[in-house]
Design a protein around this motif. Structure first.
Motif, PDB file in Angstrom:
ATOM      1  N   THR A 191     -16.291   8.093   3.586  1.00 25.64           N
ATOM      2  CA  THR A 191     -17.272   9.175   3.494  1.00 25.64           C
ATOM      3  C   THR A 191     -18.278   9.053   4.628  1.00 25.64           C
ATOM      4  O   THR A 191     -18.777   7.957   4.906  1.00 25.64           O
ATOM      5  N   ALA A 192     -18.554  10.193   5.282  1.00 26.89           N
ATOM      6  CA  ALA A 192     -19.581  10.196   6.328  1.00 26.89           C
ATOM      7  C   ALA A 192     -20.914   9.843   5.690  1.00 26.89           C
ATOM      8  O   ALA A 192     -21.296  10.407   4.671  1.00 26.89           O
ATOM      9  N   ASN A 193     -21.589   8.889   6.295  1.00 28.01           N
ATOM     10  CA  ASN A 193     -22.859   8.383   5.766  1.00 28.01           C
ATOM     11  C   ASN A 193     -24.010   8.886   6.632  1.00 28.01           C
ATOM     12  O   ASN A 193     -24.956   8.170   6.899  1.00 28.01           O
ATOM     13  N   GLY A 194     -23.894  10.105   7.096  1.00 29.70           N
ATOM     14  CA  GLY A 194     -24.853  10.713   8.013  1.00 29.70           C
ATOM     15  C   GLY A 194     -24.084  11.613   8.955  1.00 29.70           C
ATOM     16  O   GLY A 194     -22.859  11.649   8.933  1.00 29.70           O
ATOM     17  N   SER A 195     -24.780  12.362   9.775  1.00 27.00           N
ATOM     18  CA  SER A 195     -24.130  13.254  10.734  1.00 27.00           C
ATOM     19  C   SER A 195     -23.701  12.482  11.970  1.00 27.00           C
ATOM     20  O   SER A 195     -24.310  11.479  12.337  1.00 27.00           O
ATOM     21  N   ASN A 196     -22.659  12.993  12.622  1.00 26.41           N
ATOM     22  CA  ASN A 196     -22.174  12.335  13.842  1.00 26.41           C
ATOM     23  C   ASN A 196     -23.142  12.538  14.997  1.00 26.41           C
ATOM     24  O   ASN A 196     -23.894  13.507  15.043  1.00 26.41           O
ATOM     25  N   SER A 244     -23.190  14.612   6.571  1.00 28.39           N
ATOM     26  CA  SER A 244     -23.254  13.520   5.613  1.00 28.39           C
ATOM     27  C   SER A 244     -22.571  13.945   4.317  1.00 28.39           C
ATOM     28  O   SER A 244     -22.759  15.064   3.844  1.00 28.39           O
ATOM     29  N   GLY A 245     -21.730  13.068   3.766  1.00 24.74           N
ATOM     30  CA  GLY A 245     -21.011  13.360   2.538  1.00 24.74           C
ATOM     31  C   GLY A 245     -19.605  13.887   2.749  1.00 24.74           C
ATOM     32  O   GLY A 245     -18.825  13.963   1.798  1.00 24.74           O
ATOM     33  N   ALA A 246     -19.259  14.265   3.976  1.00 27.63           N
ATOM     34  CA  ALA A 246     -17.900  14.756   4.248  1.00 27.63           C
ATOM     35  C   ALA A 246     -16.902  13.619   4.042  1.00 27.63           C
ATOM     36  O   ALA A 246     -17.186  12.469   4.368  1.00 27.63           O
ATOM     37  N   THR A 247     -15.749  13.950   3.485  1.00 23.64           N
ATOM     38  CA  THR A 247     -14.678  12.965   3.319  1.00 23.64           C
ATOM     39  C   THR A 247     -13.792  12.991   4.549  1.00 23.64           C
ATOM     40  O   THR A 247     -13.323  14.053   4.961  1.00 23.64           O
ATOM     41  N   ILE A 248     -13.583  11.819   5.124  1.00 21.69           N
ATOM     42  CA  ILE A 248     -12.758  11.685   6.318  1.00 21.69           C
ATOM     43  C   ILE A 248     -11.473  10.971   5.935  1.00 21.69           C
ATOM     44  O   ILE A 248     -11.504   9.852   5.421  1.00 21.69           O
ATOM     45  N   GLY A 249     -10.351  11.647   6.146  1.00 21.40           N
ATOM     46  CA  GLY A 249      -9.054  11.045   5.883  1.00 21.40           C
ATOM     47  C   GLY A 249      -8.533  10.390   7.147  1.00 21.40           C
ATOM     48  O   GLY A 249      -8.733  10.895   8.252  1.00 21.40           O
ATOM     49  N   THR A 250      -7.875   9.239   6.998  1.00 19.84           N
ATOM     50  CA  THR A 250      -7.278   8.557   8.143  1.00 19.84           C
ATOM     51  C   THR A 250      -5.784   8.461   7.926  1.00 19.84           C
ATOM     52  O   THR A 250      -5.300   8.308   6.807  1.00 19.84           O
ATOM     53  N   TYR A 251      -5.040   8.549   9.021  1.00 21.47           N
ATOM     54  CA  TYR A 251      -3.590   8.642   8.967  1.00 21.47           C
ATOM     55  C   TYR A 251      -2.951   7.673   9.952  1.00 21.47           C
ATOM     56  O   TYR A 251      -3.420   7.528  11.077  1.00 21.47           O
ATOM     57  N   ILE A 252      -1.878   7.048   9.514  1.00 22.24           N
ATOM     58  CA  ILE A 252      -1.107   6.145  10.361  1.00 22.24           C
ATOM     59  C   ILE A 252       0.276   6.773  10.535  1.00 22.24           C
ATOM     60  O   ILE A 252       0.926   7.121   9.544  1.00 22.24           O
TER      61      ILE A 252
END
Length: 105
Positions: free
Chosen positions: A27-32, A87-95
């Motif tokens: 989860t994003a813990n703040g803005s980029n 902030s709060g966005a869910t970030i998915g990671t992929y392999i």
């Protein structure tokens, strides 16, 4: 582009489309800030994983992947998001993994 088959040149181009579930999420813990994204956890994240926003506000450009990790604090990606990550966005990671076979007739 590589030369093969008696001087005939061919070029392979590939793009990534996310159709399945992510391998991991955070989860994003703040803005980029540019390519730096603060996250709630870096557990199971690795350099080279591709990323997408799976919930919340923000979007990554195609072929965006993790280039650096500050454990427990943030990830850095190879290109800035096309829509800022909130902030709060869910970030998915992929392999991904693939093999390319070329056969000569």
């Amino acid at each position: 582009s590589d030369t093969i088959c008696n001087g005939t040149s061919i070029t392979f181009t590939a793009g990534i489309t996310f159709n399945g579930s992510p391998n991991y999420t955070t989860t994003a813990n703040g803005s980029n800030t540019g390519t730096l994204i603060p996250v709630s956890s870096t557990t199971n994240l690795t350099i080279g994983q591709f990323v997408s926003v799976t919930a919340g506000t923000g979007a990554f450009l195609p072929n965006t992947y993790i280039t650096a990790i500050t454990p427990g604090v943030s990830i850095t990606v190879n290109q800035a998001p096309s829509t800022p990550i909130s902030s709060g966005a869910t970030i998915g990671t992929y392999i991904f993994g693939f093999k390319l076979y070329i056969f000569k007739n």
